[in-house]
Design a protein around this motif. Structure first.
Motif, PDB file in Angstrom:
ATOM      1  N   ALA A  59       0.817  -1.209   0.000  1.00  0.00           N
ATOM      2  CA  ALA A  59       0.000   0.000   0.000  1.00  0.00           C
ATOM      3  C   ALA A  59       0.852   1.260   0.000  1.00  0.00           C
ATOM      4  CB  ALA A  59      -0.920  -0.007   1.219  1.00  0.00           C
ATOM      5  N   SER A  60       0.411   2.254  -0.775  1.00  0.00           N
ATOM      6  CA  SER A  60       1.099   3.541  -0.751  1.00  0.00           C
ATOM      7  C   SER A  60       0.230   4.606  -0.104  1.00  0.00           C
ATOM      8  CB  SER A  60       1.483   3.961  -2.170  1.00  0.00           C
ATOM      9  OG  SER A  60       0.315   4.002  -2.966  1.00  0.00           O
ATOM     10  N   GLY A  61      -0.980   4.236   0.306  1.00  0.00           N
ATOM     11  CA  GLY A  61      -1.845   5.191   0.998  1.00  0.00           C
ATOM     12  C   GLY A  61      -2.669   4.459   2.034  1.00  0.00           C
ATOM     13  N   PRO A  62      -3.218   5.194   3.009  1.00  0.00           N
ATOM     14  CA  PRO A  62      -3.975   4.537   4.081  1.00  0.00           C
ATOM     15  C   PRO A  62      -5.204   3.771   3.589  1.00  0.00           C
ATOM     16  CG  PRO A  62      -4.008   6.952   4.330  1.00  0.00           C
ATOM     17  CD  PRO A  62      -3.056   6.638   3.236  1.00  0.00           C
ATOM     18  N   GLU A  63      -5.942   4.351   2.636  1.00  0.00           N
ATOM     19  CA  GLU A  63      -7.156   3.679   2.150  1.00  0.00           C
ATOM     20  C   GLU A  63      -6.798   2.391   1.419  1.00  0.00           C
ATOM     21  OE1 GLU A  63      -6.600   6.928   1.696  1.00  0.00           O
ATOM     22  OE2 GLU A  63      -7.959   7.601   3.272  1.00  0.00           O
ATOM     23  N   ALA A  64      -5.726   2.466   0.610  1.00  0.00           N
ATOM     24  CA  ALA A  64      -5.292   1.267  -0.114  1.00  0.00           C
ATOM     25  C   ALA A  64      -4.937   0.168   0.884  1.00  0.00           C
ATOM     26  CB  ALA A  64      -4.084   1.604  -0.992  1.00  0.00           C
ATOM     27  N   MET A  65      -4.238   0.534   1.947  1.00  0.00           N
ATOM     28  CA  MET A  65      -3.841  -0.471   2.936  1.00  0.00           C
ATOM     29  C   MET A  65      -5.073  -1.109   3.570  1.00  0.00           C
ATOM     30  SD  MET A  65      -1.150  -0.221   6.053  1.00  0.00           S
ATOM     31  CE  MET A  65      -1.424  -1.039   7.633  1.00  0.00           C
ATOM     32  N   ALA A  66      -6.098  -0.304   3.861  1.00  0.00           N
ATOM     33  CA  ALA A  66      -7.318  -0.829   4.487  1.00  0.00           C
ATOM     34  C   ALA A  66      -8.040  -1.790   3.549  1.00  0.00           C
ATOM     35  CB  ALA A  66      -8.227   0.335   4.875  1.00  0.00           C
ATOM     36  N   ILE A  67      -8.119  -1.406   2.263  1.00  0.00           N
ATOM     37  CA  ILE A  67      -8.842  -2.245   1.295  1.00  0.00           C
ATOM     38  C   ILE A  67      -8.074  -3.543   1.036  1.00  0.00           C
ATOM     39  CG2 ILE A  67      -9.614  -2.390  -1.113  1.00  0.00           C
ATOM     40  CD1 ILE A  67     -10.174   0.683  -0.887  1.00  0.00           C
ATOM     41  N   TYR A  68      -6.754  -3.433   0.850  1.00  0.00           N
ATOM     42  CA  TYR A  68      -5.957  -4.651   0.646  1.00  0.00           C
ATOM     43  C   TYR A  68      -6.088  -5.575   1.858  1.00  0.00           C
ATOM     44  CZ  TYR A  68      -3.634  -1.981  -3.093  1.00  0.00           C
ATOM     45  OH  TYR A  68      -3.354  -1.233  -4.197  1.00  0.00           O
ATOM     46  N   ALA A  69      -6.137  -4.989   3.045  1.00  0.00           N
ATOM     47  CA  ALA A  69      -6.250  -5.805   4.267  1.00  0.00           C
ATOM     48  C   ALA A  69      -7.558  -6.593   4.250  1.00  0.00           C
ATOM     49  CB  ALA A  69      -6.159  -4.929   5.510  1.00  0.00           C
ATOM     50  N   SER A  70      -8.637  -5.955   3.784  1.00  0.00           N
ATOM     51  CA  SER A  70      -9.917  -6.660   3.679  1.00  0.00           C
ATOM     52  C   SER A  70      -9.823  -7.820   2.697  1.00  0.00           C
ATOM     53  CB  SER A  70     -11.020  -5.703   3.208  1.00  0.00           C
ATOM     54  OG  SER A  70     -11.442  -4.897   4.276  1.00  0.00           O
ATOM     55  N   ILE A  71      -9.165  -7.557   1.573  1.00  0.00           N
ATOM     56  CA  ILE A  71      -9.039  -8.611   0.555  1.00  0.00           C
ATOM     57  C   ILE A  71      -8.201  -9.762   1.095  1.00  0.00           C
ATOM     58  CG2 ILE A  71      -8.096  -9.146  -1.734  1.00  0.00           C
ATOM     59  CD1 ILE A  71      -8.789  -6.186  -2.481  1.00  0.00           C
ATOM     60  N   ILE A  72      -7.082  -9.436   1.739  1.00  0.00           N
ATOM     61  CA  ILE A  72      -6.216 -10.482   2.303  1.00  0.00           C
ATOM     62  C   ILE A  72      -6.982 -11.271   3.370  1.00  0.00           C
ATOM     63  CG2 ILE A  72      -4.155 -10.883   3.727  1.00  0.00           C
ATOM     64  CD1 ILE A  72      -2.863  -8.517   2.159  1.00  0.00           C
ATOM     65  N   GLY A  73      -7.752 -10.555   4.188  1.00  0.00           N
ATOM     66  CA  GLY A  73      -8.566 -11.220   5.213  1.00  0.00           C
ATOM     67  C   GLY A  73      -9.573 -12.171   4.574  1.00  0.00           C
ATOM     68  N   ALA A  74     -10.187 -11.729   3.470  1.00  0.00           N
ATOM     69  CA  ALA A  74     -11.183 -12.553   2.789  1.00  0.00           C
ATOM     70  C   ALA A  74     -10.538 -13.812   2.213  1.00  0.00           C
ATOM     71  CB  ALA A  74     -11.858 -11.741   1.676  1.00  0.00           C
ATOM     72  N   VAL A  75      -9.373 -13.632   1.615  1.00  0.00           N
ATOM     73  CA  VAL A  75      -8.656 -14.793   1.069  1.00  0.00           C
ATOM     74  C   VAL A  75      -8.301 -15.763   2.194  1.00  0.00           C
ATOM     75  CG1 VAL A  75      -6.540 -15.543  -0.099  1.00  0.00           C
ATOM     76  CG2 VAL A  75      -7.758 -13.509  -0.918  1.00  0.00           C
ATOM     77  N   ALA A  76      -7.889 -15.218   3.328  1.00  0.00           N
ATOM     78  CA  ALA A  76      -7.522 -16.068   4.473  1.00  0.00           C
ATOM     79  C   ALA A  76      -8.732 -16.851   4.977  1.00  0.00           C
ATOM     80  CB  ALA A  76      -6.927 -15.208   5.594  1.00  0.00           C
ATOM     81  N   VAL A  77      -9.899 -16.187   5.002  1.00  0.00           N
ATOM     82  CA  VAL A  77     -11.123 -16.857   5.446  1.00  0.00           C
ATOM     83  C   VAL A  77     -11.454 -18.026   4.515  1.00  0.00           C
ATOM     84  CG1 VAL A  77     -13.627 -16.618   5.605  1.00  0.00           C
ATOM     85  CG2 VAL A  77     -12.152 -14.930   6.699  1.00  0.00           C
ATOM     86  N   VAL A  78     -11.450 -17.753   3.207  1.00  0.00           N
ATOM     87  CA  VAL A  78     -11.793 -18.801   2.237  1.00  0.00           C
ATOM     88  C   VAL A  78     -10.760 -19.925   2.280  1.00  0.00           C
ATOM     89  CG1 VAL A  78     -12.073 -19.307  -0.216  1.00  0.00           C
ATOM     90  CG2 VAL A  78     -13.060 -17.212   0.747  1.00  0.00           C
ATOM     91  N   GLY A  79      -9.480 -19.546   2.272  1.00  0.00           N
ATOM     92  CA  GLY A  79      -8.417 -20.545   2.302  1.00  0.00           C
ATOM     93  C   GLY A  79      -8.442 -21.367   3.583  1.00  0.00           C
ATOM     94  N   GLY A  80      -8.659 -20.697   4.705  1.00  0.00           N
ATOM     95  CA  GLY A  80      -8.683 -21.379   5.997  1.00  0.00           C
ATOM     96  C   GLY A  80      -9.840 -22.358   6.085  1.00  0.00           C
ATOM     97  N   LEU A  81     -11.000 -21.944   5.581  1.00  0.00           N
ATOM     98  CA  LEU A  81     -12.171 -22.814   5.615  1.00  0.00           C
ATOM     99  C   LEU A  81     -11.978 -24.033   4.724  1.00  0.00           C
ATOM    100  CD1 LEU A  81     -15.233 -20.407   5.617  1.00  0.00           C
ATOM    101  CD2 LEU A  81     -14.387 -21.866   7.448  1.00  0.00           C
ATOM    102  N   PHE A  82     -11.391 -23.778   3.563  1.00  0.00           N
ATOM    103  CA  PHE A  82     -11.127 -24.871   2.630  1.00  0.00           C
ATOM    104  C   PHE A  82     -10.186 -25.894   3.283  1.00  0.00           C
ATOM    105  CE2 PHE A  82      -8.536 -26.702  -0.787  1.00  0.00           C
ATOM    106  CZ  PHE A  82      -9.545 -27.283  -1.540  1.00  0.00           C
TER     107      PHE A  82
END
Lengths: 275, 252
Positions: free
Chosen positions: A221-244
């Motif tokens: 991330a190069s800005g605060p909003e980008a970091m927040a959005i990427y964090a949501s995406i990474i969290g979502a991937v972790a949820v799906v991957g973890g459940l799988f």
């Protein structure tokens, strides 16, 4: 033939419905955990969030004793505890990490003692400590998404003053910002999200879902909003991957989600950090 | 009424039993550059924070002219390295004001897109100054503005502050424990070592024995510091300092 296929499809749907619910609830949590967790990282409130999460068990026990909806009882108790803790931190002469440790372990122990009085809950302790995402009901999914969207709306509304206060509190105050009120709103949001996350990742793992995706997204991330959005995406991937993984290897779901997030974080270390 | 943009009267701050700021009177008028000098631990930053309303004084009052717009340049920035933010975005957090114009005035217009985390000491100071300028301040409060900046950079920074004062007639209150460059550009110097040791125009203050003691304390080692304490025995029975002798100087 067609009926046969329909029957198979139906079976797949029914078999996997619990997984869909688990995924839906986990994704709802990831959506709010990204931006909120970013602020936790920026404001160095990881220990604070952890202390809040440790108090959730006490809320759960009180909820059962008073026969209130557990999520509501946890949210209310965490919110009250968040306010008390904020007040104590601003006055205490102790270093913050010491104070937070005392608070976290005291409330966790009180929670465990209180739960011992609620016979029916004693058996389920592990699922409250580490989450039981696969037991998530339809109502839970609605609750998580409702709470997450509400928290997100509030967070967006206070975004600018909260960001200013997180960058430098003194500067924000000199410029006329009411940093005290913004901080209060933020810790209340944190309490709400802890309550929502309890069933999914459990008391002991809540902070991981806030901190790890945010820490992983910092690299890109190069800005605060980008970091927040990427964090949501990474969290979502972790949820799906973890459940799988949980389904495939028959591992506990909460820890599997956290390990998936940690694996993503480890992978990000291979990339050069943006400034 | 007093003609001050900001004025602190009888300010006292204690930490436990230790008096850190002891009955200090201080003020800055529009268009005036007041420099606060003194050794480390003299209470300079704390005094500024009381004037800014960031720290409540144990005793005394702070009076601001109504609606006073303040620009503040802190000594350090508490920004977490995990918070990615560009210079322009950081300066824009002030809420009001023109980011581009502020960056231009501070001489860092070309840094707008640079990340805050990668700035050098001198660049960071100028970015902080740009943020302080965002609200078109009537009072500029600068806490050790030249910290970590080389001598040429310091001179340029103080020259810029002087120019800003000439242009906008703002009051400037700045802290330093470094004197050489500051002295020439100040209208009034206040030597602080918990209490006000002496105050006045740079030339007169420069001749004051209390100033010489402070100055020596900085240059010397612990022995000089020790001596300095003895030089100030007279102050144990005369804490309160009245009047801001604007011309000439006042020695507490």
């Amino acid at each position: 033939m067609a009926m046969c296929i329909t029957a198979i499809l139906m079976m797949v749907i029914i078999m996997d419905e619990f997984l869909w619910r688990a995924g839906a609830a986990g994704l709802g949590l990831a959506v709010i955990a990204g931006p909120l967790g970013s602020f936790v990282v920026w404001r160095r409130l990881a220990f604070f969030g952890d202390a809040l999460a440790h108090s959730a068990l006490l809320g759960l026990a009180l909820g059962f004793m008073l026969q209130i909806e557990p999520a509501l009882a946890i949210a209310v108790l965490c919110a009250a505890f968040a306010l008390i803790l904020t007040g104590m931190l601003s006055r205490a002469k102790l270093p913050p990490d010491t104070l937070l440790s005392i608070a976290a372990f005291t409330t966790l122990s009180l929670g465990l003692i209180a739960l011992a009085f609620v016979e029916t809950l004693r058996v389920d302790l592990i699922s409250y400590l580490f989450g039981d995402i696969l037991s998530v009901t339809r109502a839970d999914v609605m609750l998580v998404w409702g709470g997450a969207l509400l928290a997100l709306a509030v967070l967006i509304a206070i975004w600018r003053p909260l960001l200013a206060a997180s960058v430098d509190e003194d500067l924000a105050r000199v410029e006329g910002g009411d940093t005290g009120r913004v901080r209060l709103a933020f810790v209340l949001l944190l309490a709400l999200v802890v309550a929502l996350a309890m069933k999914i990742v459990g008391v002991l793992l809540v902070t991981a879902l806030l901190v790890i995706p945010a820490a992983a997204s910092r690299r890109f991330a190069s800005g605060p909003e980008a970091m927040a959005i990427y964090a949501s995406i990474i969290g979502a991937v972790a949820v799906v991957g973890g459940l799988f993984a949980s389904l495939k290897f028959d591992t506990p779901s909460g820890p599997s989600v956290v390990v998936a997030a940690a694996a993503i974080f480890a992978a990000t270390l291979l990339f050069k950090r943006r400034a | 009424m007093t003609g001050y943009a900001i004025e602190g009267r009888g300010l006292v701050k204690r930490f436990g039993d230790r008096v850190v700021v002891d009955h200090v009177d201080i003020g800055a008028k529009p268009g005036e550059i007041v420099t606060l000098i003194g050794p480390n631990g003299a209470g300079k930053t704390l005094l500024l924070k009381m004037l800014l309303g960031l720290v409540p004084p144990d005793r005394g009052t702070v009076v601001r002219s109504p609606g006073l717009r303040v620009g503040y340049m802190p000594q350090k920035l508490a920004i977490d390295p995990n918070l990615p933010i560009s210079v322009a975005r950081f300066v824009g957090l002030a809420g009001k004001g023109n980011v581009v114009a502020s960056l231009e005035t501070a001489g860092v217009a070309d840094m707008a897109r640079a990340p805050m985390a990668g700035l050098s000491g001198g660049e960071l100071q100028r970015v902080l100054l740009a943020r302080a300028l965002m609200r078109d301040p009537q009072l500029l409060v600068l806490d050790e503005p030249a910290q970590g900046v080389d001598v040429t950079g310091q001179d340029a920074l103080y020259a810029l502050v002087g120019k800003l004062r000439d242009k906008t007639n703002c009051a400037v209150l700045l802290v330093s424990h470094d004197l050489h460059l500051v002295m020439a550009r100040s209208d009034r110097v206040v030597c602080l070592n918990t209490h006000v040791c002496c105050t006045g125009q740079p030339e007169t203050v420069g001749r004051d024995p209390a100033f010489a003691a402070l100055f020596g304390a900085r240059a010397g080692e612990s022995l000089a510091l020790y001596r300095h304490h003895h030089d100030h025995v007279h102050d144990t029975h005369g804490h309160v300092h009245h009047g801001h002798s604007h011309d000439g100087h006042h020695h507490g």
